[in-house]
Enzyme design. Structure first.
Site: not given
Ligand code: F6R
Length: 256
Positions: A67, A136, A138, A143
């Protein structure tokens, strides 16, 4: 999924490097999938040590980073292009021209995402993907709430992820970009082998959901439960919330 609990980061780095060494011994011109962040740092150091000793060569390899932030100027020290050169490419013998990162400074980021997906396919797909996980849940920057079958796309970062990454921007969340180009979950799932590194108590809940939770868009990493060749390497703190921890210790690297 194999669940391997190790007492320290150095042991995890050696195990992941062993896997990578096997893959590239059999296929020297293979494709390595890269992640930035803290989790893989010791793995990259270990790969550097093995290249220096002659045990491993990535001279013919290609690599694709997961990414990249959208909107940082080229050359910015927090672009993943800059970071991956610093933490990985500068330590091994890979040709820098073969280290690919999405173009987060492109005039048309959506097109840059499509082009990146095609480039991975043209390279023959990823042979070994290194992953970290966000607190979280990811992976890459997929996400919560996103499609479980996404390909490389432009995505938004949650407040949690921006807060987690503010440490790289002098603790100032307002300087952390709001968007990224990220490989999708289906892109990651297409990798032939996956090794995830999970370190520290801050990842314990995400680790429990990944290993023992229901597959859901709330915890995107749970899609890896469907991967036929994924290993999850955890330190004791990251493993501390696993319900079946004794079982994972019993089966160890043989996996389940
Ligand atoms: C980085 C990436 C992210 C990180 C994750 C964990 O390229 O794709 O998914 O792996 O945010 O980051 P660290 O390792 O810093 O805790």
């Amino acid at each position: 999924m194999k669940v391997i609990i190790a007492s320290n980061e150095a042991d995890i780095a050696r195990m992941v490097a062993d896997d990578i060494q096997s893959v590239f011994a059999a296929k020297p011109d293979g494709v390595l999938g890269l992640a930035t962040g803290s989790s893989p740092l010791a793995v990259y150091d270990e790969l550097g040590t093995r290249v220096a000793s002659g045990a491993l060569s990535l001279a013919q390899a290609k690599a694709f980073q997961l990414d990249e932030y959208v909107g940082l100027p080229q050359g910015h020290e927090q672009t993943y292009r800059y970071v991956i050169n610093d933490i990985f490419a500068s330590k091994v013998d890979i040709d820098p021209a073969n280290v690919h990162v999405p173009n987060g400074a492109a005039a048309d980021p959506a097109q840059a995402a499509i082009d990146y997906e095609q480039a991975i396919m043209q390279a023959g797909g990823v042979d070994y993907q290194i992953l970290g996980i966000g607190s979280d849940g990811h992976i890459a920057f997929n996400e919560p709430g996103g499609s479980l079958s996404s390909r490389t796309h432009v995505g938004g970062l949650t407040a949690q992820s921006r807060q987690d990454n503010a440490r790289f921007f002098d603790g100032d969340i307002s300087r952390v970009p709001t968007h990224c180009i990220t490989q999708g979950l289906e892109t990651i799932m297409a990798a032939r082998q996956i090794g995830m590194v999970i370190l520290g108590a801050g990842k314990a809940q995400a680790a429990r959901e990944l290993v023992e939770g229901a597959v859901s868009a709330r915890w995107p990493a749970t899609i890896l439960q469907f991967h036929p060749n994924a290993s999850v390497y955890l330190d004791e703190e990251a493993a501390s919330q696993l319900e079946l921890i004794d079982f994972y210790r019993e089966v160890g690297v043989q996996g389940n």
